[in-house]
Write a protein that holds these residues in place. Sequence first.
Motif, mmCIF file in Angstrom:
data_model
loop_
_atom_site.group_PDB
_atom_site.id
_atom_site.type_symbol
_atom_site.label_atom_id
_atom_site.label_comp_id
_atom_site.label_asym_id
_atom_site.label_seq_id
_atom_site.Cartn_x
_atom_site.Cartn_y
_atom_site.Cartn_z
ATOM 1 N N ARG A 1 22.865 -25.664 -3.793
ATOM 2 C CA ARG A 1 23.952 -26.416 -4.447
ATOM 3 C C ARG A 1 23.779 -27.912 -4.241
ATOM 4 N NH1 ARG A 1 26.515 -22.102 -2.117
ATOM 5 N NH2 ARG A 1 27.579 -23.329 -0.497
ATOM 6 N N ASN A 2 23.279 -28.291 -3.079
ATOM 7 C CA ASN A 2 23.060 -29.714 -2.828
ATOM 8 C C ASN A 2 21.953 -30.261 -3.730
ATOM 9 O OD1 ASN A 2 23.602 -32.157 -1.436
ATOM 10 N ND2 ASN A 2 21.849 -31.801 -0.085
ATOM 11 N N GLU A 3 20.898 -29.491 -3.924
ATOM 12 C CA GLU A 3 19.791 -29.924 -4.780
ATOM 13 C C GLU A 3 20.211 -30.029 -6.243
ATOM 14 O OE1 GLU A 3 16.647 -27.169 -4.176
ATOM 15 O OE2 GLU A 3 16.296 -27.746 -2.070
ATOM 16 N N ARG A 4 21.173 -29.196 -6.641
ATOM 17 C CA ARG A 4 21.611 -29.174 -8.041
ATOM 18 C C ARG A 4 23.044 -29.695 -8.166
ATOM 19 N NH1 ARG A 4 18.442 -24.966 -6.727
ATOM 20 N NH2 ARG A 4 16.714 -24.416 -8.119
ATOM 21 N N ARG A 5 23.381 -30.625 -7.277
ATOM 22 C CA ARG A 5 24.745 -31.145 -7.213
ATOM 23 C C ARG A 5 25.249 -31.602 -8.585
ATOM 24 N NH1 ARG A 5 28.047 -33.988 -3.360
ATOM 25 N NH2 ARG A 5 26.407 -33.784 -1.773
ATOM 26 N N ALA A 6 24.495 -32.441 -9.276
ATOM 27 C CA ALA A 6 24.978 -33.051 -10.506
ATOM 28 C C ALA A 6 25.331 -32.000 -11.555
ATOM 29 C CB ALA A 6 23.945 -34.023 -11.057
ATOM 30 N N GLU A 7 24.454 -31.037 -11.739
ATOM 31 C CA GLU A 7 24.722 -30.042 -12.781
ATOM 32 C C GLU A 7 25.861 -29.112 -12.403
ATOM 33 O OE1 GLU A 7 21.658 -26.474 -12.482
ATOM 34 O OE2 GLU A 7 20.590 -28.405 -12.335
ATOM 35 N N LEU A 8 25.943 -28.736 -11.109
ATOM 36 C CA LEU A 8 27.017 -27.851 -10.667
ATOM 37 C C LEU A 8 28.374 -28.543 -10.762
ATOM 38 C CD1 LEU A 8 28.187 -25.304 -9.474
ATOM 39 C CD2 LEU A 8 27.535 -26.123 -7.192
ATOM 40 N N ILE A 9 28.451 -29.793 -10.304
ATOM 41 C CA ILE A 9 29.729 -30.500 -10.341
ATOM 42 C C ILE A 9 30.188 -30.708 -11.783
ATOM 43 C CG2 ILE A 9 30.908 -32.644 -9.749
ATOM 44 C CD1 ILE A 9 30.387 -30.653 -7.416
ATOM 45 N N ALA A 10 29.261 -30.956 -12.678
ATOM 46 C CA ALA A 10 29.636 -31.088 -14.089
ATOM 47 C C ALA A 10 30.269 -29.789 -14.599
ATOM 48 C CB ALA A 10 28.414 -31.452 -14.923
#
Length: 408
Positions: free
Chosen positions: A287-296
Amino acid sequence: MSTAAPRKPLEDIRIISLEQYGAGPFGSVHLADLGAEIIKIEDPSVGGDVGRYVPPYFEEEDSLFFETFNRNKKSISIDIKTPEGRAVFEDLVRNADAVYSNLRGDVPEKIGITYEQLKHINPKIVCCSLTGFGMTGPRMKEPGYDYVLQGLAGWMELTGEPDGPPTKSGLSLVDFSGGYVAALSLMSGLHAAARDGVGMDCDVSLYDTAMAMLTYPATWHLNAGYQPSRISHSAHPSLVPFQAFQASDGWLVVGCAKEKFWQRLAVVIGRPEWALEDSPYATFSDRNERRAELIAELDAIFATNTVDHWLSLCYPASIPCGPINDVEQALKDEHLAARNMLVETEHPRYGTVKQLASPVRVGAEIPEYRRAPQRNEHAEEILTQVAGYDAAKIAELTAAGAFGAVKN
């Protein structure tokens, strides 16, 4: 079985305090609530504690700011710059457990309130000095203020939106944390003095407090070269998601500090597949590595319904969450009253004053609360019962200017 009222935890402790404004009085008010006798020495030449005059809610020498930090204390006006006033101060020290102050780093020694300068009067005295930068070091003589220290210690660079300016905390957290550290240091010193029969200095500073509170980002930087950066929506630097989300009618905080919380949240928001082992969002690291896409994705989901809707799903699932309240909403939370965190005192100018209790809890007894003192309100009590003076001695000292300039 004794029927006597239980003793307050600190009622056998007497502290002579040269405190002012916020940080120092905030530290000692918790001790006062626990029963310690806090004797505020207020300088009559400047009208006493400057906190008495903080706007907007003040009149003459009364202010709601002062009430906040000085309940359960006593006040006496003494000009310790005069020989007679100094003598009164030393007589109080003789019968006290501690001297407490929040002044500039070079001032305690200048005005003679360090352990070396007072131990001949009382070998067990604990001298706790809360200063801006401490009593040693190149910044010792600099005045220390919360906002300045939030900037100096890196806090403001860590706070705010990524495209915004450096931002201070909404509260004076360096001052208040420094007060807590001073109270802890003072009580530690009193314990050691009672055990060993020897007092000491407690050299506490707002600077040390602010720097120490950098905690794990500092450790990460010192050991792994970590460079902190601001993250949108007050997000945690490594736990994803743990931040503010905007719902259709307001804001809430949702945090997944453990994997089990993420697994529950995935179900609550209708994306149970996100918690599966083969999901790109399965672990903290994923989740940290894909923070931007997950938060969007999460932003879009939370925007579809109200704060109450999301809380009604997250609370039963035991997912850490809560609304982002304004101050009025926070003070109306039923849990606040249930925890006895609302205090009322009676004041001659303001009538009933409502404020927040100390969060420091010792035992089951609920503290008693008394309004902050008027300046010099307890002079007679302190001079007779603590210093041991009779009426003639008090009159002599008054005429000599120990308690302020004599009015003709």
